[in-house]
Design an enzyme around this catalytic site. Sequence first.
Site, mmCIF file in Angstrom:
data_model
loop_
_atom_site.group_PDB
_atom_site.id
_atom_site.type_symbol
_atom_site.label_atom_id
_atom_site.label_comp_id
_atom_site.label_asym_id
_atom_site.label_seq_id
_atom_site.Cartn_x
_atom_site.Cartn_y
_atom_site.Cartn_z
ATOM 1 C CG HIS A 141 -6.654 12.776 -5.966
ATOM 2 N ND1 HIS A 141 -6.802 12.201 -4.666
ATOM 3 C CD2 HIS A 141 -7.081 14.093 -5.610
ATOM 4 C CE1 HIS A 141 -7.435 13.026 -3.813
ATOM 5 N NE2 HIS A 141 -7.625 14.106 -4.304
ATOM 6 C CG HIS A 155 -5.852 18.619 -4.216
ATOM 7 N ND1 HIS A 155 -5.568 18.803 -3.060
ATOM 8 C CD2 HIS A 155 -6.569 17.589 -4.651
ATOM 9 C CE1 HIS A 155 -6.489 17.980 -2.482
ATOM 10 N NE2 HIS A 155 -7.026 17.002 -3.205
ATOM 11 C CD GLU A 156 -8.933 17.558 -7.913
ATOM 12 O OE1 GLU A 156 -8.892 16.085 -8.024
ATOM 13 O OE2 GLU A 156 -9.360 18.214 -6.887
ATOM 14 C CB CYS A 196 -8.731 16.210 -0.055
ATOM 15 S SG CYS A 196 -8.595 14.817 -1.266
HETATM 16 ZN ZN ZN Z 1 -8.270 15.383 -3.074
#
Ligand code: ZN
Length: 174
Positions: free
Chosen positions: A134, A130-131, A88
């Site tokens: 966020h 993953h995004e 990340c």
């Molecule tokens: Zn990340």
Amino acid sequence: MEQQIRTFGDPVLKSKASAVTDVDGKIARLVDDMFDSLYTTDTGCALAAPQIGVQKQVIVWDIDDEPMALVNPVVVESAGEFVYTEGCLSIPELFVDILRPNQVLIRGITLDGEEVEIEADDFLGRVFQHEIDHLNGVLMFDRMTPEQRKEAMAEYRRIQEAPQAPQRRRLKLR
Ligand code: ZN
């Protein structure tokens, strides 16, 4: 314009981003800033708006020189299991094997304002998960087992305390 990429400990990474109501010129400029910031890194292939301090639901990715952006993306369906070594940009130098679903169906809005669904698996499926995490204030650490998290946190502290660390470390955790 390039923005500083926020790192672990910055509260913006732990808060939920707001849905975008109008995909307008402001969002187009945000996407430009996100790409400018992404391209300053040598390893990054995707970025979420909170990573440059903007609490809006926007992600960008560039895999195989195809820059793409999606507004208000959500995971609609997911299936399977897949372990992948994740990194990340907001948790520099830390790489951990994380188990997540393999196939995902994503829904979101393009910069043209069109609603789209995208099916992805393997690497791209992982990038989306993953995004999108966020945008919900969720970080890699939150996807680890308690044991992995303890080790990863300790490793990350070691990395932070050794700013001259010459090479990337790869942390293999069960
Ligand atoms: Zn990340």
